[in-house]
Design a protein around this motif. Structure first.
Motif, short mmCIF file in Angstrom:
data_model
loop_
_atom_site.label_atom_id
_atom_site.label_comp_id
_atom_site.label_asym_id
_atom_site.label_seq_id
_atom_site.Cartn_x
_atom_site.Cartn_y
_atom_site.Cartn_z
N MET A 14 0.83 -1.19 0.00
CA MET A 14 0.00 0.00 0.00
C MET A 14 0.88 1.25 0.00
N CYS A 15 0.36 2.33 -0.53
CA CYS A 15 1.09 3.58 -0.66
C CYS A 15 0.81 4.48 0.55
N ARG A 16 1.47 5.61 0.59
CA ARG A 16 1.22 6.66 1.59
C ARG A 16 1.09 7.97 0.84
N PHE A 17 0.19 8.86 1.32
CA PHE A 17 0.05 10.13 0.63
C PHE A 17 -0.33 11.26 1.57
N LEU A 18 -0.31 12.47 1.01
CA LEU A 18 -0.63 13.70 1.75
C LEU A 18 -1.26 14.69 0.79
N ALA B 266 7.05 3.62 7.11
CA ALA B 266 5.61 3.80 7.35
C ALA B 266 5.17 2.95 8.54
N ASP B 267 4.24 3.48 9.33
CA ASP B 267 3.76 2.78 10.52
C ASP B 267 2.45 2.03 10.29
N GLU B 268 1.58 2.54 9.41
CA GLU B 268 0.23 2.00 9.30
C GLU B 268 -0.08 1.39 7.94
N GLY B 269 0.91 1.29 7.10
CA GLY B 269 0.70 0.72 5.78
C GLY B 269 0.87 -0.79 5.79
N LYS B 270 0.52 -1.41 4.68
CA LYS B 270 0.68 -2.86 4.54
C LYS B 270 2.15 -3.23 4.53
N THR B 271 2.98 -2.33 3.99
CA THR B 271 4.43 -2.51 4.00
C THR B 271 5.07 -1.28 4.63
N GLU B 272 6.21 -1.46 5.28
CA GLU B 272 6.91 -0.33 5.91
C GLU B 272 7.56 0.56 4.87
N THR B 273 8.03 -0.05 3.78
CA THR B 273 8.77 0.69 2.75
C THR B 273 7.87 0.99 1.56
N ASN B 274 7.93 2.23 1.10
CA ASN B 274 7.18 2.67 -0.08
C ASN B 274 8.19 3.29 -1.05
N GLY B 275 8.94 2.43 -1.72
CA GLY B 275 10.08 2.88 -2.50
C GLY B 275 9.95 2.72 -4.00
N ASP B 276 8.71 2.53 -4.50
CA ASP B 276 8.52 2.30 -5.93
C ASP B 276 8.16 3.57 -6.68
N GLY B 277 8.78 4.68 -6.27
CA GLY B 277 8.54 5.95 -6.93
C GLY B 277 7.74 6.90 -6.07
N PRO C 8 -7.78 1.41 3.80
CA PRO C 8 -6.53 1.96 4.34
C PRO C 8 -6.79 3.21 5.18
N SER C 9 -5.86 3.50 6.06
CA SER C 9 -6.00 4.60 7.02
C SER C 9 -6.08 5.96 6.33
N LEU C 10 -6.79 6.89 6.98
CA LEU C 10 -6.92 8.25 6.46
C LEU C 10 -7.26 9.20 7.61
#
Length: 261
Positions: free
Chosen positions: A1-5, A32-43, A207-209
């Motif tokens: 999962m991704c993270r955004f703002l 990341a603390d609340e995502g499916k994966t800790e790392t979001n490194g695919d761009g 996912p969290s929001l």
């Protein structure tokens, strides 16, 4: 999962929210603390509104934590509305065309979640996108396909209703293909003036929001960027947040729509 703002309000430098906070989006790209994966490194990608009605967009496939251009750009750009996104691929290629946010005219869109069994309905889903909009298809993600189909369903005039109709169509395709995996859809849309944040899932596990309103504007995030939840509000499940000029309203999905979304 991704993270955004996302931010909307008085103009601020992007770095104030994207880079500087303790648990900034750049930090979340690696921790990341609340995502499916800790790392979001695919761009990653950023989109912002300044002097022109159409947004500027900068996207790249490098991890946000290692891109000096991202930090430098965020330190120079001041905007009244902007999006930022760090990507964790759910199966499609790591390519610039697959990085969020996606843009069409005045609209920016970004997504955190997935269509379960997407590869099994991808061709039929894409066939529903009108030719005029399909010409804008640059990548291969389910996120971009959702955006284009929602535009065809009236997204510009009715952001909540059009997206609900789009989710119903997608769920219908999944049912036909006997797909049991869920649709999880936390997403953000803006035209530079109005911000729409969706937190939907057909299995009750979107996912969290979070969001925070202040005197200068509103911030919407996957995770609190200051490392604590104090001062942040949770967007409820099966709800949509609508914000304009820094004022937020929560819209609950109608009961008849929840099963489809």
């Amino acid at each position: 999962m991704c993270r955004f703002l996302a931010y909307s309000g008085e103009p601020v430098f992007l770095s104030d929210l994207v880079c500087a906070p303790t648990h900034s989006l750049v930090h979340q790209s690696l921790h990341a603390d609340e995502g499916k994966t800790e790392t979001n490194g695919d761009g990653f990608g950023i989109g912002w509104y300044a002097e022109r009605p159409e947004p500027g967009v900068y996207r790249d496939i490098s991890p946000a934590w290692s891109d000096e251009n991202l930090v430098n750009l965020c330190g120079q750009v001041r905007a009244r509305t902007f999006f930022a996104h760090v990507r964790a691929s759910t199966g499609t290629a790591t390519a610039r065309a697959n990085c969020h946010p996606f843009v069409h005219g005045r609209h920016l869109f970004m997504h955190n979640g997935q269509i379960g069994g997407y590869h099994r309905i991808k061709r039929r889903l894409e066939a529903l996108i009108p030719d005029a909009l399909y010409d804008n298809r640059r990548g291969s993600t389910d996120s971009e396909a959702i955006f284009l189909l929602a535009l065809a369903n009236g997204l510009e005039q009715d952001p909540v209703g059009a997206m609900a109709r789009t989710m119903k169509i997608i769920r219908g395709l999944m049912d036909e293909a006997a797909i049991c995996e869920p649709v999880r859809f936390t997403a953000l849309l803006t035209d530079g003036e109005t911000l729409t944040a969706y937190r939907w899932a057909c299995d009750g596990r979107p996912p969290s929001l979070y969001f925070r309103e202040g005197p200068g504007g509103i911030v919407v995030v996957s995770e609190p960027i200051d490392g604590c939840r104090e001062g942040w509000k949770v967007v409820p499940k099966d709800a949509t947040l609508r914000a304009r000029h820094g004022t937020a309203t929560i819209v609950e999905l109608p009961e008849r729509t929840r099963a489809a979304a």
